[in-house]
Motif scaffolding. Structure first.
Motif, short mmCIF file in Angstrom:
data_model
loop_
_atom_site.label_atom_id
_atom_site.label_comp_id
_atom_site.label_asym_id
_atom_site.label_seq_id
_atom_site.Cartn_x
_atom_site.Cartn_y
_atom_site.Cartn_z
N LEU A 211 0.84 -1.21 0.00
CA LEU A 211 0.00 0.00 0.00
C LEU A 211 0.87 1.25 0.00
O LEU A 211 0.61 2.20 -0.74
N GLY A 214 2.13 2.40 -3.16
CA GLY A 214 1.12 2.89 -4.10
C GLY A 214 0.49 1.77 -4.92
O GLY A 214 -0.25 2.04 -5.88
N ASP A 216 -2.12 -0.59 -6.17
CA ASP A 216 -3.57 -0.67 -5.92
C ASP A 216 -4.23 -1.79 -6.71
O ASP A 216 -5.44 -1.78 -6.95
N ALA A 324 -8.50 -1.84 3.53
CA ALA A 324 -8.14 -2.51 2.27
C ALA A 324 -9.10 -3.67 1.99
O ALA A 324 -9.44 -3.94 0.84
N ASP A 327 -12.59 -2.12 0.84
CA ASP A 327 -12.72 -1.60 -0.54
C ASP A 327 -12.35 -2.66 -1.59
O ASP A 327 -12.18 -2.34 -2.77
N HIS A 329 -9.68 -4.33 -2.00
CA HIS A 329 -8.27 -4.35 -2.38
C HIS A 329 -7.58 -5.62 -1.87
O HIS A 329 -6.75 -6.21 -2.54
#
Ligand SMILES: Cc1cc2nc3c(=O)[nH]c(=O)nc-3n(C[C@H](O)[C@H](O)[C@H](O)COP(=O)(O)OP(=O)(O)OC[C@H]3O[C@@H](n4cnc5c(N)ncnc54)[C@H](O)[C@@H]3O)c2cc1C
Length: 457
Positions: A211, A214, A216, A324, A327, A329
């Motif tokens: 994370l 960056g 994603d 995370a 969402d 992720h």
């Protein structure tokens, strides 16, 4: 073995000098804590600390440069010295860093603290403390003391030796498709996906690193039960004493007792953490009271549950992991990974979902092994050699060396060594909870006391 305090030392060192000489093998947290306790306890003892890494104090846990890899113990409980509980907080303040007892500090900062513990002896009293670069390949024990050999062919004599070699890490096969969690994560393309084997604290570290970089893309973490470590919350340990604990009871009885203690804490307005934290000072004694068959039962059925409640993550790490997951992720899955192969730059993993007989295939760009510390004692060439020569023996469950209550290494013939001891995770088979600093520092204090009192010989 390169002697940083005395570069001209001969190849046979440690003779013709006053005071007992202690050789500590391994300069991670355990080795540094042992050295600090011994040096501060007796002005006559001399210590040599041998470690191949450039910097001491880091070992496996504290070498991460990632500032978001936090301690999972509050700063107030991370002092190197049980009799000086504010030592770490004072050090933080002296560095100009926030010195808050409830804070979870970066592990890299803690590594600096450990290295600093010995700086006073390294700079001002080199005759008492030597830091040496190298790998100890062999230890022998004779009537004159310890004879140690190193990877550069040098030999060192000592009165006592302490094994602080830590977590044995298995060497991954060179063609492995899975990146060890301790290796840096390569740059990933925006459309990449990551598979993490394991859902414990090491997985948490890996997700935070991804994370922060960056990343994603989708991250899937998988373990047999898909259990996530619980998070720290304020805790007020219940007041219990040895008389309340069913030492030597079957593991099923102990688990029932612990669950009842957790319910009691909740009825009193607290949480299960108050029960876990109350039991913690007695864990080593409970473990030692169990026969091998019950210890094995705990490892099979209880360890995963124990670990997620006992080794908790800081609330700030939890918040990021839950976000995370929320969402989409990060996805946690339950199942057993059977095989991971890399073909044409893509990872294919076969796994069997929990309580299912049909295998499923997962695809990813990168697979990371975050299944924790799964090495065996024999993965360390030095320990394997000690076992071969009968200087040490394996514990009945083969999870570590057989170690006596006072830390002495037990020989193949069952007699405890008067000169060779072990500290930290290398002694885990004997004590189980001996990986965290609050436990290791107590072991370091009693080991130092034995040496200072001359009771080892
Ligand atoms: C990722 C991680 C996070 C952790 N976080 C926390 C935490 O937040 N709070 C807490 O209290 N505890 C934590 N722990 C637990 C604990 O602090 C560690 O287990 C501790 O670092 C153990 O230190 P060690 O020196 O015994 O082992 P290691 O860190 O494994 O160090 C052993 C050292 O010995 C050296 N060595 C090995 N063999 C030889 C040889 N033959 N010759 C010379 N040198 C040798 C190695 O190079 C290594 O540097 C964590 C552990 C891990 C793995």
């Amino acid at each position: 073995m390169k002697d940083t305090a005395n570069p001209d030392a001969s190849s046979v060192q440690g003779q013709d000098r006053p005071g007992p000489h202690v050789l500590i093998v391994g300069g991670g947290a355990s080795g540094v804590l042992a050295a600090a306790h011994i040096l501060r306890g007796d002005p006559a003892v001399r210590v040599t600390l041998v470690e191949p890494r450039e910097r001491i104090g880091l070992g496996l846990a504290y070498s991460t440069p990632d500032r978001n890899h936090l301690l999972n113990v509050r700063a107030a409980n991370m002092s190197a010295f049980p009799d000086d509980p504010n030592h770490f907080l004072s050090w933080l303040a002296a560095q100009g860093l926030p010195s808050l007892p409830d804070r979870f500090v970066s592990r890299s900062v803690y590594g600096r603290y450990l290295a600093d513990l010995l700086s006073i002896w390294a700079s001002a009293r080199p005759a008492r403390f030597r830091r040496a670069h190298g790998i100890c390949t062999e230890l022998g024990e004779g009537p004159q003391g310890i004879v140690a050999q190193f990877d550069d062919g040098t030999v060192q004599l000592a009165d006592y030796a302490i094994l602080a070699t830590g977590h044995s890490l298995p060497v991954p096969p060179s063609d492995s498709a899975v990146l060890p969690a301790w290796d840096p994560i390569p740059d990933l393309a925006p459309d990449a996906s990551v598979l993490i084997l394991g859902t414990g604290l090491t997985m948490v570290d890996q997700v935070l690193t991804l994370l922060d970089a960056g990343f994603d893309g989708p991250i899937t973490a998988i373990s047999r039960r898909g259990l996530l470590p619980r998070a720290h919350r304020p805790s007020v340990p219940l007041k219990i004493g040895p008389q309340d604990i069913p030492f030597a009871a079957p593991v099923s009885t102990l688990c029932g007792w612990l669950r009842a203690l957790a319910r009691k804490a909740e009825q009193q307005g607290g949480t299960w953490r108050d029960a876990m934290d109350a039991v913690r000072p007695y864990v080593r004694r409970i473990w030692r009271s169990l026969p091998p068959v019950e210890r094995a039962r705990f490892l099979r059925h209880g360890q995963r549950w124990w670990d997620i409640h006992r080794h908790r993550m800081p609330p700030e790490s939890e918040a990021r992991i839950l976000a995370a997951m929320a969402d989409g992720h990060l996805t946690l899955m339950k199942g057993e990974v059977r095989e991971v192969v890399a073909t044409s730059g893509r990872i294919t993993a076969r796994y069997r979902p929990f309580r299912d007989s049909i295998e499923v295939v997962l695809k990813a760009t990168l697979a990371i092994d975050a299944r924790g510390l799964r090495g065996r004692p024999t993965d360390s060439p030095l320990l394997a050699r000690l076992l071969d020569k009968g200087i040490a023996r394996m514990d009945p469950l083969c999870i570590g060396l057989d170690i006596a209550q006072d830390g002495s290494v037990i020989r193949a013939d069952g007699t405890p060594s008067s000169r060779l001891s072990a500290i930290g995770p290398v002694s885990r088979a004997a004590f189980w909870e001996i990986t965290a600093v609050p436990d290791i520092r107590e072991q370091a204090a009693s080991l130092a006391e034995r040496i200072v009192m001359g009771r080892m010989a």
